[in-house]
Scaffold this active site. Structure first.
Site, mmCIF file in Angstrom:
data_model
loop_
_atom_site.group_PDB
_atom_site.id
_atom_site.type_symbol
_atom_site.label_atom_id
_atom_site.label_comp_id
_atom_site.label_asym_id
_atom_site.label_seq_id
_atom_site.Cartn_x
_atom_site.Cartn_y
_atom_site.Cartn_z
ATOM 1 N N SER A 1 5.302 1.609 -3.126
ATOM 2 C CA SER A 1 5.603 0.702 -4.235
ATOM 3 C C SER A 1 6.042 1.445 -5.491
ATOM 4 O O SER A 1 6.896 0.954 -6.239
ATOM 5 C CB SER A 1 4.392 -0.181 -4.538
ATOM 6 O OG SER A 1 3.285 0.609 -4.932
ATOM 7 N N ASP B 1 -2.144 2.720 -7.039
ATOM 8 C CA ASP B 1 -2.140 4.128 -6.677
ATOM 9 C C ASP B 1 -0.706 4.605 -6.451
ATOM 10 O O ASP B 1 0.247 3.819 -6.472
ATOM 11 C CB ASP B 1 -2.999 4.374 -5.433
ATOM 12 C CG ASP B 1 -2.475 3.642 -4.208
ATOM 13 O OD1 ASP B 1 -1.470 2.914 -4.330
ATOM 14 O OD2 ASP B 1 -3.056 3.803 -3.119
ATOM 15 N N ASP C 1 1.675 6.821 -3.799
ATOM 16 C CA ASP C 1 1.842 7.491 -2.502
ATOM 17 C C ASP C 1 2.775 8.671 -2.715
ATOM 18 O O ASP C 1 3.904 8.498 -3.195
ATOM 19 C CB ASP C 1 2.426 6.532 -1.469
ATOM 20 C CG ASP C 1 1.497 5.377 -1.168
ATOM 21 O OD1 ASP C 1 0.312 5.641 -0.897
ATOM 22 O OD2 ASP C 1 1.956 4.219 -1.224
ATOM 23 N N ASP D 1 -2.631 9.236 -3.091
ATOM 24 C CA ASP D 1 -2.738 9.586 -1.679
ATOM 25 C C ASP D 1 -1.580 10.522 -1.362
ATOM 26 O O ASP D 1 -0.413 10.112 -1.441
ATOM 27 C CB ASP D 1 -2.651 8.343 -0.789
ATOM 28 C CG ASP D 1 -3.835 7.418 -0.961
ATOM 29 O OD1 ASP D 1 -4.846 7.839 -1.562
ATOM 30 O OD2 ASP D 1 -3.756 6.268 -0.491
ATOM 31 N N LYS E 1 5.567 -10.172 -3.383
ATOM 32 C CA LYS E 1 4.309 -9.451 -3.173
ATOM 33 C C LYS E 1 3.145 -10.192 -3.830
ATOM 34 O O LYS E 1 2.062 -10.325 -3.241
ATOM 35 C CB LYS E 1 4.414 -8.024 -3.713
ATOM 36 C CG LYS E 1 5.251 -7.100 -2.865
ATOM 37 C CD LYS E 1 5.293 -5.688 -3.428
ATOM 38 C CE LYS E 1 3.946 -5.015 -3.391
ATOM 39 N NZ LYS E 1 3.996 -3.600 -3.787
ATOM 40 N N TYR F 1 -1.250 -10.529 2.786
ATOM 41 C CA TYR F 1 -0.783 -9.175 2.432
ATOM 42 C C TYR F 1 -1.825 -8.183 2.953
ATOM 43 O O TYR F 1 -2.777 -7.832 2.260
ATOM 44 C CB TYR F 1 -0.622 -9.054 0.914
ATOM 45 C CG TYR F 1 0.098 -7.797 0.446
ATOM 46 C CD1 TYR F 1 1.421 -7.852 0.029
ATOM 47 C CD2 TYR F 1 -0.545 -6.565 0.414
ATOM 48 C CE1 TYR F 1 2.087 -6.716 -0.417
ATOM 49 C CE2 TYR F 1 0.115 -5.424 -0.026
ATOM 50 C CZ TYR F 1 1.425 -5.507 -0.437
ATOM 51 O OH TYR F 1 2.089 -4.377 -0.873
#
Length: 627
Positions: free
Chosen positions: A117, A128, A130, A182, A243, A252
């Site tokens: 995202s 968060d 990625d 992450d 979303k 979701y």
């Protein structure tokens, strides 16, 4: 509602779009090239009213914190810059330790990439990041999980550091100055990793191990999606909207069999390809029109899959038999192409298609000015839809253990849903993706001895709810003991195998009727809104989000008695409200005519019957059903 002529014309176009044509681009009317597997449905530009609706949509999204301020965005960029510098320092240190000259070690590089995202530009406040660490060939994964992990551990801004080295996609998780990150790792077969490197080239995957390929896949897919949409800003606003809608409607969650972020992104991207000049408000409306009418399991593809013979498995139902049973395939656009929705089941697909239908109805009203955008984001009431529930309770002794335990159980719930679907008397098994805190423990008696040690703290407890719809019958006696026991056994086996199981970790399943939900969740969550009926009024009752139930137009809302339903525990005959420490407690349902809370199975049986036979053929579970 929807203009009949336009609806029929668009439906035939959507059907051709769902079949798919050759080529990554298609030629539209007048020789114009468009992105995607087929030509565009419409290349019309926006009208003034479309622009107005888009402005209204932007305003409607503001209360939901779907966007960050400039200051928050800059903070994320600073964190990524610091992390990128740490990676370069670490690679240089490891290179020098392996007898590489310092001047050469300074040139080997290394880089942090982002995906998901954040890379798509649709992350919300507090989301968060990625990330992917890409290293040259002399740096391996063992170095990443040892020396780099130690380097992060020593950094003052890094907290909550943990490594998951044995995961399908190995990852280091951390909190870096307030932002959850992450971070994956991939080693390329290159001497150097320059800052200008693009991961698009398929040949970068040559001779890489599968874990590196999976780690690279997130970045490659995200970048390819952005390349394949005609207008990135329109795509981003439409995706933020979809979303938010999906989260509000409880669909979701990739792990539970719904769609995850990348799958929603690909559906919105396909809508953008079919309406390349449309603004966000129009794209949202067309999104529901296209995918409510989509001929599943026809796959959704953003471009023609490329033939890259590097030996990695790709989604291809002509070759791989298991791919033929995927119910809602959405195929990633980067090699090796994969189905991002292989977790989808008969029930979750039915629930999502019904949500598309309701979304189309609401957006029909929005674009014609009959209701505001806020209507689209009203959450339906899960608990008033069903009369029967299976409640999964997961408990452990500490919050840290509970986080791990819940993660494992959640990853297995979809297997339980599949087992329930194979029961011929169960039409639908609807898992709510929200994880609730466990029911409050019973009050402890006051100690009579002031010197007595304090009573032990109650264990942490979390719950998931699965709503059930049964085949209509005057009398059903369904024994789910074996199904539940198989599920709990598989969870325990997995926990033992990965050495996670600890004292106090328990899982329990209970059958609960709607009138008993007050022992588990606040009463306002399952309380119906009272409607004042007038003589001759045939308007069907509405849920809290204003949508009608699938069969409420022709089913009486008079609530039958619950006395025809009984629940037994096969081993101990305990009361439902009584605690049972056994992970293998039996669940037996006795259902009368009122078992479906006024819901007819007709709305669900059509899509269920299509795939029921193939599911039963692949079932290895022996299900005991007493009628």
């Amino acid at each position: 509602m929807w203009n009949t002529t336009h609806h029929t014309q668009t439906q035939s176009t959507v059907q051709s779009a769902s079949i798919g044509l050759k080529g990554g681009v298609a030629v539209g009317d007048g020789g114009r090239t468009t992105l995607g597997m087929t030509s565009a449905i419409s290349t019309a530009g926006p009208k003034p009213i479309d622009i107005q609706r888009t402005t209204e949509l932007q305003e409607a999204l503001k209360p939901y914190n779907v966007s960050e301020s400039e200051e928050e965005l800059n903070h994320r960029m600073e964190i990524l810059s610091k992390l990128n510098c740490l990676v370069k320092e670490w690679i240089k240190e490891v290179s020098i330790s392996r007898n590489m000259p310092e001047n050469v070690a300074e040139q080997v590089g290394g880089k942090i990439y982002t995906f998901g995202s954040y890379r798509l530009g649709v992350h919300h406040k507090g989301a968060d990041i990625d990330a992917l660490c890409v290293a040259p060939r002399h740096i391996n994964r063992a170095d990443y999980f040892t020396t780099f992990f130690d380097k992060l551990k020593q950094h003052p801004e890094v907290t909550d550091l943990r490594a998951v080295e044995e995961a399908f996609v190995p990852v280091i998780k951390m909190n870096f100055d307030g932002i959850e990150i992450d971070m994956l790792f991939a080693r390329l077969a290159l001497k150097e990793i320059p800052d200008s490197m693009d991961l698009k080239d398929d040949m970068l995957l040559k001779n890489l191990d599968p874990k590196c390929v999976r780690s690279l896949n997130g970045c490659r897919v995200t970048d390819e999606i952005l390349r394949l949409v005609p207008n990135i800003e329109n795509f981003r606003l439409a995706l933020r909207t979809i979303k938010l809608w999906a989260k509000k409607h409880g669909i979701y969650s990739n792990v539970l069999g719904y769609l995850g972020g990348v799958s929603w992104a690909m559906l919105v991207a396909r809508t953008c390809q079919l309406y390349p000049n449309a603004v966000a408000a129009t794209l949202v409306h067309k999104f529901f029109l296209v995918f409510y009418q989509w001929k599943w399991p026809q796959p959704v593809l953003l471009k023609q899959p490329e033939n890259v013979n590097l030996g990695f498995a790709v989604w291809d139902p002509r070759v791989t038999i298991s791919d033929r049973f995927h119910l809602m395939p959405i195929i990633t656009p980067a090699y090796p192409q994969q189905n991002s929705t292989f977790n989808v089941s008969v029930s979750t697909r039915t629930i999502m298609v019904e949500a598309f239908k309701q979304g189309l109805s609401v957006t029909d009203d929005i674009v014609t000015g009959r209701c505001p955008w806020a209507k689209l984001f009203e959450a339906p009431n899960f608990f008033i839809k069903y009369r029967h529930f299976i409640v999964l309770l997961a408990s452990s002794n500490t919050a840290e253990d509970q986080l791990e335990w819940c993660g494992l159980i959640e990853s297995k719930v979809r297997h339980l849903i599949g087992t329930l679907e194979r029961n011929p008397y169960i039409v639908l098994a609807h898992v709510n993706p929200e994880c609730f805190n466990g029911p409050p423990p019973p009050p402890q008696p006051l100690p009579t001895d002031p010197a007595a040690p304090p009573a032990p703290q109650p264990p942490c407890c979390s719950m998931w709810f699965i709503g059930l719809i049964f085949q209509e019958s005057k009398s059903l006696n369904i024994d789910l003991t074996y199904d539940i026991q198989s599920f709990t056994n598989s969870v325990h086996r997995q926990a033992i195998q990965i050495k996670m199981l600890k004292d106090g970790m328990k899982i329990e399943a209970r059958h609960v009727r709607r009138k008993q939900l007050s022992a588990y969740v606040p009463s306002h969550l399952f309380r119906r809104e009272r409607k004042v009926s007038t003589s001759g009024n045939t308007t069907p009752p509405q849920h809290r989000n204003g949508t009608t139930s699938p069969s409420e137009n022709n089913v009486s809302r008079k609530r039958p008695s619950d006395t025809a339903i009984t629940v037994e525990n096969k081993k101990s005959r305990k009361s439902e409200t009584q605690e049972d420490d056994s992970p293998n407690s039996s669940v037996i349902l006795h259902c009368g005519e009122d078992s479906n809370s006024g819901f007819s199975s007709e709305d669900y049986s059509r899509s269920h019957d299509t795939n029921l036979n193939s599911c039963q053929e692949n079932s290895s579970s022996s299900i005991k059903v007493d009628t």
